[in-house]
Scaffold this active site. Structure first.
Site, PDB file in Angstrom:
ATOM      1  CG  ASN A 187      -0.021  -0.129   2.505  1.00 18.05           C
ATOM      2  OD1 ASN A 187       0.599   0.909   2.736  1.00 18.05           O
ATOM      3  ND2 ASN A 187      -0.194  -1.110   3.187  1.00 18.05           N
ATOM      4  CG  ASP A 224      -7.137  -5.707   6.790  1.00 14.98           C
ATOM      5  OD1 ASP A 224      -6.476  -5.936   7.921  1.00 14.98           O
ATOM      6  OD2 ASP A 224      -7.889  -4.984   6.439  1.00 14.98           O
ATOM      7  CE  LYS A 269       8.014 -11.863 -14.311  1.00 16.09           C
ATOM      8  NZ  LYS A 269       8.521 -11.431 -15.879  1.00 16.09           N
ATOM      9  CG  PHE A 309      -3.135   5.539  13.376  1.00 18.49           C
ATOM     10  CD1 PHE A 309      -2.379   5.290  14.551  1.00 18.49           C
ATOM     11  CD2 PHE A 309      -3.073   6.459  12.779  1.00 18.49           C
ATOM     12  CE1 PHE A 309      -1.481   6.608  15.126  1.00 18.49           C
ATOM     13  CE2 PHE A 309      -2.492   7.821  13.066  1.00 18.49           C
ATOM     14  CZ  PHE A 309      -1.679   7.632  14.185  1.00 18.49           C
ATOM     15  CE  LYS A 325     -10.741  -0.617  11.067  1.00 17.85           C
ATOM     16  NZ  LYS A 325     -10.257   0.240   9.788  1.00 17.85           N
ATOM     17  CE  LYS A 330      -8.447  -3.427  14.206  1.00 21.54           C
ATOM     18  NZ  LYS A 330      -7.604  -4.241  13.082  1.00 21.54           N
TER      19      LYS A 330
HETATM   20  O1  PMT Z   1       2.627   6.158   6.655  1.00 18.68           O
HETATM   21  P1  PMT Z   1       1.895   7.536   5.902  1.00 18.68           P
HETATM   22  O2  PMT Z   1       2.140   7.782   4.444  1.00 18.68           O
HETATM   23  O3  PMT Z   1       2.391   8.767   6.946  1.00 18.68           O
HETATM   24  O4  PMT Z   1       0.436   7.388   6.177  1.00 18.68           O
HETATM   25  C1  PMT Z   1      -0.079   7.017   7.548  1.00 18.68           C
HETATM   26  C2  PMT Z   1      -1.229   6.062   7.692  1.00 18.68           C
HETATM   27  C3  PMT Z   1      -2.266   6.793   6.736  1.00 18.68           C
HETATM   28  C4  PMT Z   1      -0.848   4.727   7.279  1.00 18.68           C
HETATM   29  C5  PMT Z   1      -1.513   6.051   9.163  1.00 18.68           C
HETATM   30  O5  PMT Z   1      -1.922   7.356   9.680  1.00 18.68           O
HETATM   31  C6  PMT Z   1      -2.685   4.969   9.496  1.00 18.68           C
HETATM   32  O6  PMT Z   1      -4.012   4.966   9.231  1.00 18.68           O
HETATM   33  N1  PMT Z   1      -2.398   3.697   9.713  1.00 18.68           N
HETATM   34  C7  PMT Z   1      -3.092   2.843  10.006  1.00 18.68           C
HETATM   35  C8  PMT Z   1      -3.506   2.113   8.718  1.00 18.68           C
HETATM   36  C9  PMT Z   1      -4.230   0.930   8.738  1.00 18.68           C
HETATM   37  O7  PMT Z   1      -4.047  -0.432   8.636  1.00 18.68           O
HETATM   38  O8  PMT Z   1      -5.615   0.923   9.203  1.00 18.68           O
HETATM   39  P2  PMT Z   1      -6.702  -0.108   9.242  1.00 18.68           P
HETATM   40  O9  PMT Z   1      -7.885   0.699   9.790  1.00 18.68           O
HETATM   41  O10 PMT Z   1      -6.598  -0.982   8.178  1.00 18.68           O
HETATM   42  O11 PMT Z   1      -6.263  -0.830  10.959  1.00 18.68           O
HETATM   43  C10 PMT Z   1      -6.648  -0.354  12.112  1.00 18.68           C
HETATM   44  C11 PMT Z   1      -5.520  -0.628  12.990  1.00 18.68           C
HETATM   45  O12 PMT Z   1      -5.203  -2.099  12.991  1.00 18.68           O
HETATM   46  C12 PMT Z   1      -4.184   0.091  12.826  1.00 18.68           C
HETATM   47  O13 PMT Z   1      -3.812   0.487  13.948  1.00 18.68           O
HETATM   48  C13 PMT Z   1      -3.430  -1.234  12.067  1.00 18.68           C
HETATM   49  O14 PMT Z   1      -1.806  -0.804  12.326  1.00 18.68           O
HETATM   50  C14 PMT Z   1      -3.811  -2.365  12.987  1.00 18.68           C
HETATM   51  N2  PMT Z   1      -3.928  -3.826  11.871  1.00 18.68           N
HETATM   52  C15 PMT Z   1      -4.366  -3.760  10.983  1.00 18.68           C
HETATM   53  C16 PMT Z   1      -4.549  -4.950  10.303  1.00 18.68           C
HETATM   54  C17 PMT Z   1      -4.046  -6.113  10.790  1.00 18.68           C
HETATM   55  N3  PMT Z   1      -3.649  -6.979  10.223  1.00 18.68           N
HETATM   56  N4  PMT Z   1      -2.828  -5.838  11.775  1.00 18.68           N
HETATM   57  C18 PMT Z   1      -3.006  -4.576  12.338  1.00 18.68           C
HETATM   58  O15 PMT Z   1      -2.452  -4.506  13.550  1.00 18.68           O
END
Ligand code: PMT
Length: 410
Positions: free
Chosen positions: A212, A282, A292, A327, A341, A345
């Site tokens: 991403n 995810d 490949k 986040f 979330k 979580k």
């Molecule tokens: O890196 P930048 O370009 O500065 O951008 C910052 C950002 C937009 C990436 C950052 O601010 C942000 O939003 N990070 C979280 C991105 C994310 O994966 O969001 P989510 O809504 O999909 O996940 C929710 C939370 O679960 C997040 O804290 C994530 O780290 C965590 N997660 C998600 C999936 C997973 N398999 N394991 C996790 O721990």
């Protein structure tokens, strides 16, 4: 300026030979106003741009120019001066000075002091924009960054040579702010904090993968702000385009979501706070081809994905006592999705931000956060990610200390 961390500090200001040297007088005056004991060292070229008498009057201390000046050495030797400083700032720092510093030269008093001091060093570059952009200067700056030298600026705008672009010395008030930040705060002093940042890479075959657009900017800014708030920080990062913050000493590089989970679990013992900024995939391809993959005749390619572990949820499951901050990256319904979330979580705080669109958080320099916890929603920003990170650390520290107090009184 936020809380004045400068009062009573001893700061050595180095002045090199550039037209911006006249603004160093204002820098020295502002530092004195903030309660700093200032000593000034000038290079021979600097004396062509500003008089040592001006800087002596403003700093209230004799200005030094020579490595071995009998009278000055009798007062405080150059080695004592290097030990005396709590911080060194060279403003303006010319391309020539930066090159000499990067190469470890000690051919005048200022370079000798920089080599002999254990205090943090910041430089405020000032030069013609082409000199700043030249590969030689950029290489020298990159070397200094890896050695922990803070680079303050340069700013952009009209230059004394008539050109326009990056190369102007930052304003004295901004330099004072940056020096203030160097001394940090003590909001998280003694606290151990683990932060994840960047993207993850989920391989399809040896050359392709799913990832991403996370640049690492938000997570790295948070790691840096936490160090400056006194925390003992470990940064676990997936692929990122942002350079590592010089302040962070404990760093683990990872690639996939599963790598990130293993590394986080390896580091989690003894941590008080977990901040999950990484944009973790995810899902990952259910199998990774060793060779490949070849183009098929069909126009449509189907691929199977399986769920990745949820690192944020897993950390809280294994360490229920940790204060966890997640986040939420959303394109719609920011607050309600963030709340979901928070509960799913079992996080203590969720920082929700918009992604996608022209002003989305991902990859950009600025952000706006909706902070969601069990008692409500607080907005921080819009602001640069460095400022957002500082404010987020303040918000986290208030909640973290309140929770610790509650746990201790039970
Ligand atoms: O890196 P930048 O370009 O500065 O951008 C910052 C950002 C937009 C990436 C950052 O601010 C942000 O939003 N990070 C979280 C991105 C994310 O994966 O969001 P989510 O809504 O999909 O996940 C929710 C939370 O679960 C997040 O804290 C994530 O780290 C965590 N997660 C998600 C999936 C997973 N398999 N394991 C996790 O721990």
């Amino acid at each position: 300026m936020q809380t004045n961390q400068l009062n009573g500090k001893r700061i050595l200001i180095g002045v090199t030979g550039g037209i911006a040297a006249y603004r160093t007088a204002e820098l020295v005056r502002r530092l004195r106003d903030a309660g700093v004991d200032v000593r000034v060292v000038m290079t021979a070229n600097a004396e062509a741009f500003i008089s040592s008498l001006t800087l002596q009057a403003l700093s209230g201390n004799p200005v030094r120019t020579e490595t071995f000046d009998e009278a000055a050495e009798a007062g405080m030797s150059h080695i004592e001066l290097a030990r005396w400083a709590d911080a060194v700032m060279v403003a303006p720092a010319t391309a020539g000075f930066i090159a000499r510093l990067a190469n470890g030269l000690a051919d005048d008093l200022l370079t000798t002091l920089c080599l002999a001091t254990e205090a943090p060093i910041a430089i405020a570059p000032a030069m013609n924009r082409v000199m700043w952009a030249s590969p030689a200067t950029q290489d020298n700056v990159a070397r200094l960054i890896t050695r922990g030298v803070a680079i303050s600026g340069p700013g952009e705008g009209d230059q004394a040579c008539g050109e326009v672009g990056p190369g102007r010395m930052l304003q004295p008030e901004d330099l004072v702010e940056q020096l203030n930040d160097m001394f940090g705060t003590s909001l998280l002093s003694g606290v151990r904090l683990l932060v994840t940042a960047g993207s993850t890479w989920e391989a399809i075959d040896p050359v392709r993968g799913i990832t991403n657009r996370s640049s690492g900017k938000m997570g790295y800014a948070i790691a840096d702000a936490a160090v400056r708030a006194g925390a003992d920080v470990t940064l676990v990062s997936g692929p990122a385009s942002e350079p590592l913050p010089a302040s962070v000493r404990k760093f683990r590089q990872v690639t996939s979501a599963r790598d990130m989970l293993h590394t986080v679990m390896d580091e989690i013992d003894g941590q008080d706070l977990f901040v999950s900024v990484a944009a973790v995939a995810d899902y990952r391809p259910s199998s990774v081809s060793k060779r490949k993959l070849k183009k098929q005749n069909d126009d449509v390619l189907h691929m199977e994905f399986i769920k990745n572990p949820d690192i944020l949820a897993e950390v809280k499951k294994q360490k229920p006592g940790i204060f966890s901050v997640g986040f939420a990256a959303e394109t719609d319904n920011l607050v309600s999705e963030g709340r979901k979330k928070l509960l799913a979580k079992r996080a203590d705080l969720i920082a929700a931000n918009f992604v996608g669109g022209d002003f989305g958080a991902i990859g950009s320099d600025s952000n706006v956060l909706e902070l969601i916890d069990r008692s409500g929603v607080t907005r921080i920003g819009p602001a640069l990610k460095s400022t957002i990170a500082e404010q987020l650390i303040e918000e986290i520290s208030v909640r973290f200390h309140a929770q610790s107090t509650l746990q201790n009184t039970r």
